[in-house]
Design a protein around this motif. Structure first.
Motif, PDB file in Angstrom:
ATOM      1  N   GLY A  38       0.820  -1.217   0.000  1.00  0.00           N
ATOM      2  CA  GLY A  38       0.000   0.000   0.000  1.00  0.00           C
ATOM      3  C   GLY A  38       0.847   1.257   0.000  1.00  0.00           C
ATOM      4  O   GLY A  38       0.560   2.212  -0.721  1.00  0.00           O
ATOM      5  N   VAL A  39       1.907   1.268   0.798  1.00  0.00           N
ATOM      6  CA  VAL A  39       2.805   2.428   0.838  1.00  0.00           C
ATOM      7  C   VAL A  39       3.485   2.620  -0.516  1.00  0.00           C
ATOM      8  O   VAL A  39       3.603   3.750  -1.018  1.00  0.00           O
ATOM      9  CB  VAL A  39       3.846   2.287   1.972  1.00  0.00           C
ATOM     10  CG1 VAL A  39       4.903   3.370   1.879  1.00  0.00           C
ATOM     11  CG2 VAL A  39       3.164   2.332   3.329  1.00  0.00           C
ATOM     12  N   HIS A  41       2.360   1.679  -3.469  1.00  0.00           N
ATOM     13  CA  HIS A  41       1.358   2.213  -4.401  1.00  0.00           C
ATOM     14  C   HIS A  41       1.090   3.691  -4.110  1.00  0.00           C
ATOM     15  O   HIS A  41       0.969   4.502  -5.029  1.00  0.00           O
ATOM     16  CB  HIS A  41       0.045   1.432  -4.289  1.00  0.00           C
ATOM     17  CG  HIS A  41       0.041   0.134  -5.022  1.00  0.00           C
ATOM     18  ND1 HIS A  41       0.261   0.035  -6.378  1.00  0.00           N
ATOM     19  CD2 HIS A  41      -0.170  -1.135  -4.585  1.00  0.00           C
ATOM     20  CE1 HIS A  41       0.180  -1.231  -6.747  1.00  0.00           C
ATOM     21  NE2 HIS A  41      -0.078  -1.964  -5.674  1.00  0.00           N
ATOM     22  N   TYR A  42       0.998   4.032  -2.849  1.00  0.00           N
ATOM     23  CA  TYR A  42       0.743   5.427  -2.458  1.00  0.00           C
ATOM     24  C   TYR A  42       1.850   6.348  -2.967  1.00  0.00           C
ATOM     25  O   TYR A  42       1.578   7.406  -3.520  1.00  0.00           O
ATOM     26  CB  TYR A  42       0.627   5.525  -0.938  1.00  0.00           C
ATOM     27  CG  TYR A  42       0.392   6.920  -0.440  1.00  0.00           C
ATOM     28  CD1 TYR A  42      -0.887   7.456  -0.417  1.00  0.00           C
ATOM     29  CD2 TYR A  42       1.448   7.704  -0.001  1.00  0.00           C
ATOM     30  CE1 TYR A  42      -1.104   8.747   0.047  1.00  0.00           C
ATOM     31  CE2 TYR A  42       1.239   8.986   0.457  1.00  0.00           C
ATOM     32  CZ  TYR A  42      -0.036   9.498   0.478  1.00  0.00           C
ATOM     33  OH  TYR A  42      -0.245  10.779   0.926  1.00  0.00           O
ATOM     34  N   ARG A  43       3.074   5.927  -2.811  1.00  0.00           N
ATOM     35  CA  ARG A  43       4.205   6.754  -3.249  1.00  0.00           C
ATOM     36  C   ARG A  43       4.313   6.834  -4.765  1.00  0.00           C
ATOM     37  O   ARG A  43       4.932   7.752  -5.290  1.00  0.00           O
ATOM     38  CB  ARG A  43       5.496   6.229  -2.642  1.00  0.00           C
ATOM     39  CG  ARG A  43       5.545   6.481  -1.143  1.00  0.00           C
ATOM     40  CD  ARG A  43       6.800   5.983  -0.517  1.00  0.00           C
ATOM     41  NE  ARG A  43       6.797   6.219   0.922  1.00  0.00           N
ATOM     42  CZ  ARG A  43       7.672   5.697   1.762  1.00  0.00           C
ATOM     43  NH1 ARG A  43       8.654   4.923   1.300  1.00  0.00           N
ATOM     44  NH2 ARG A  43       7.593   5.944   3.052  1.00  0.00           N
ATOM     45  N   HIS A  45       1.659   7.245  -6.495  1.00  0.00           N
ATOM     46  CA  HIS A  45       0.419   7.990  -6.768  1.00  0.00           C
ATOM     47  C   HIS A  45      -0.675   7.083  -7.334  1.00  0.00           C
ATOM     48  O   HIS A  45      -1.511   7.526  -8.105  1.00  0.00           O
ATOM     49  CB  HIS A  45       0.675   9.178  -7.694  1.00  0.00           C
ATOM     50  CG  HIS A  45       1.678  10.134  -7.144  1.00  0.00           C
ATOM     51  ND1 HIS A  45       1.382  11.018  -6.142  1.00  0.00           N
ATOM     52  CD2 HIS A  45       2.994  10.309  -7.430  1.00  0.00           C
ATOM     53  CE1 HIS A  45       2.466  11.728  -5.843  1.00  0.00           C
ATOM     54  NE2 HIS A  45       3.459  11.304  -6.612  1.00  0.00           N
ATOM     55  N   HIS A  47      -3.399   5.739  -5.869  1.00  0.00           N
ATOM     56  CA  HIS A  47      -4.139   5.831  -4.612  1.00  0.00           C
ATOM     57  C   HIS A  47      -5.244   4.799  -4.464  1.00  0.00           C
ATOM     58  O   HIS A  47      -5.514   4.348  -3.349  1.00  0.00           O
ATOM     59  CB  HIS A  47      -4.684   7.245  -4.434  1.00  0.00           C
ATOM     60  CG  HIS A  47      -3.589   8.241  -4.216  1.00  0.00           C
ATOM     61  ND1 HIS A  47      -3.727   9.568  -4.520  1.00  0.00           N
ATOM     62  CD2 HIS A  47      -2.324   8.105  -3.740  1.00  0.00           C
ATOM     63  CE1 HIS A  47      -2.609  10.212  -4.234  1.00  0.00           C
ATOM     64  NE2 HIS A  47      -1.743   9.346  -3.765  1.00  0.00           N
ATOM     65  N   ALA A  50      -3.560   1.635  -3.357  1.00  0.00           N
ATOM     66  CA  ALA A  50      -3.088   1.816  -1.983  1.00  0.00           C
ATOM     67  C   ALA A  50      -4.254   1.723  -1.002  1.00  0.00           C
ATOM     68  O   ALA A  50      -4.147   1.065   0.038  1.00  0.00           O
ATOM     69  CB  ALA A  50      -2.391   3.165  -1.849  1.00  0.00           C
ATOM     70  N   ARG A  51      -5.364   2.354  -1.334  1.00  0.00           N
ATOM     71  CA  ARG A  51      -6.534   2.313  -0.458  1.00  0.00           C
ATOM     72  C   ARG A  51      -7.002   0.877  -0.246  1.00  0.00           C
ATOM     73  O   ARG A  51      -7.275   0.456   0.887  1.00  0.00           O
ATOM     74  CB  ARG A  51      -7.668   3.154  -1.044  1.00  0.00           C
ATOM     75  CG  ARG A  51      -8.908   3.209  -0.155  1.00  0.00           C
ATOM     76  CD  ARG A  51     -10.080   3.848  -0.875  1.00  0.00           C
ATOM     77  NE  ARG A  51     -10.398   3.202  -2.143  1.00  0.00           N
ATOM     78  CZ  ARG A  51     -11.037   2.039  -2.266  1.00  0.00           C
ATOM     79  NH1 ARG A  51     -11.431   1.382  -1.208  1.00  0.00           N
ATOM     80  NH2 ARG A  51     -11.288   1.536  -3.452  1.00  0.00           N
ATOM     81  N   TYR A  85      -2.850   7.725   5.936  1.00  0.00           N
ATOM     82  CA  TYR A  85      -2.846   7.567   4.483  1.00  0.00           C
ATOM     83  C   TYR A  85      -4.267   7.525   3.930  1.00  0.00           C
ATOM     84  O   TYR A  85      -4.592   8.191   2.938  1.00  0.00           O
ATOM     85  CB  TYR A  85      -2.115   6.287   4.064  1.00  0.00           C
ATOM     86  CG  TYR A  85      -0.607   6.337   4.157  1.00  0.00           C
ATOM     87  CD1 TYR A  85       0.129   7.328   3.527  1.00  0.00           C
ATOM     88  CD2 TYR A  85       0.089   5.355   4.861  1.00  0.00           C
ATOM     89  CE1 TYR A  85       1.510   7.362   3.600  1.00  0.00           C
ATOM     90  CE2 TYR A  85       1.469   5.381   4.934  1.00  0.00           C
ATOM     91  CZ  TYR A  85       2.169   6.376   4.304  1.00  0.00           C
ATOM     92  OH  TYR A  85       3.541   6.405   4.364  1.00  0.00           O
ATOM     93  N   TYR A  88      -5.998  10.901   3.933  1.00  0.00           N
ATOM     94  CA  TYR A  88      -5.476  11.747   2.865  1.00  0.00           C
ATOM     95  C   TYR A  88      -6.065  11.327   1.516  1.00  0.00           C
ATOM     96  O   TYR A  88      -6.493  12.174   0.724  1.00  0.00           O
ATOM     97  CB  TYR A  88      -3.946  11.665   2.820  1.00  0.00           C
ATOM     98  CG  TYR A  88      -3.355  12.475   1.698  1.00  0.00           C
ATOM     99  CD1 TYR A  88      -3.174  13.850   1.834  1.00  0.00           C
ATOM    100  CD2 TYR A  88      -2.999  11.881   0.493  1.00  0.00           C
ATOM    101  CE1 TYR A  88      -2.639  14.597   0.795  1.00  0.00           C
ATOM    102  CE2 TYR A  88      -2.466  12.623  -0.543  1.00  0.00           C
ATOM    103  CZ  TYR A  88      -2.288  13.978  -0.388  1.00  0.00           C
ATOM    104  OH  TYR A  88      -1.782  14.719  -1.409  1.00  0.00           O
ATOM    105  N   ILE A  89      -6.097  10.014   1.248  1.00  0.00           N
ATOM    106  CA  ILE A  89      -6.633   9.516  -0.024  1.00  0.00           C
ATOM    107  C   ILE A  89      -8.104   9.896  -0.161  1.00  0.00           C
ATOM    108  O   ILE A  89      -8.542  10.361  -1.213  1.00  0.00           O
ATOM    109  CB  ILE A  89      -6.441   7.987  -0.132  1.00  0.00           C
ATOM    110  CG1 ILE A  89      -4.953   7.662  -0.298  1.00  0.00           C
ATOM    111  CG2 ILE A  89      -7.250   7.408  -1.280  1.00  0.00           C
ATOM    112  CD1 ILE A  89      -4.622   6.186  -0.133  1.00  0.00           C
TER     113      ILE A  89
END
Length: 153
Positions: A38-39, A41-43, A45, A47, A50-51, A85, A88-89
């Motif tokens: 998830g991290v 994927h988040y980095r 972008h 999202h 990541a979610r 995270y 924020y998403i």
């Protein structure tokens, strides 16, 4: 596997995702692999991916509690981070949705209130094959001569 995914997370997000996919393939409830994927994927972008990983990791933590105190401390730390995270998403998704809703609600012709009156009211040209093709008699002069000769005779 956990050490490799942690190391890959600091170097290459794509490699970290690959390693975490292997770990999740072995154990679909592996909280650390879901969290690290998830991290990554988040980095990158990504999202939505990541979610999904963060929510799966949180669900796994609820269904399968930690076996030791140190593992529970790690779970609590991961849960706190995933909550940040996810918030924020969700906030960014709501902002994008609101931004695009405004873009499609606004009239693009507010500065020209009479734009509809200035448009040409004539109908659009037909795009049928019969209308686009010129008559055959006009193209081939030999055919038109034959037709006129037959009429004369």
């Amino acid at each position: 596997m956990h050490d490799r995914t942690g190391c890959a997370l600091s170097r290459s997000y794509a490699r970290c995702i690959e390693l975490c996919n292997i770990a999740v393939g072995i154990d679909p409830r592996c909280v650390r692999a879901l969290y690290r994927r998830g991290v990554a994927h988040y980095r990158r972008h990504e999202h939505e991916e990541a979610r999904a990983d963060f929510e799966s990791a949180q669900q796994s933590m609820k269904c399968f509690p930690a076996s030791s105190g140190s593992e529970q401390t790690a779970y609590d730390d991961m849960d706190r981070r995933m909550t940040v995270y996810l918030n924020y998403i969700r906030r960014k998704k709501a902002e994008h949705k609101q931004m695009f809703a405004k873009a499609f609600q606004a009239s693009h012709y507010d500065d020209k209130p009479d734009w509809q009156q200035k448009m040409d009211p004539s109908p659009l040209p037909s795009d049928s094959d019969e209308d686009l093709e010129p008559p055959a008699a006009g193209i081939f002069s030999c055919c038109s001569r034959r037709a006129t000769r037959k009429k004369l005779v």
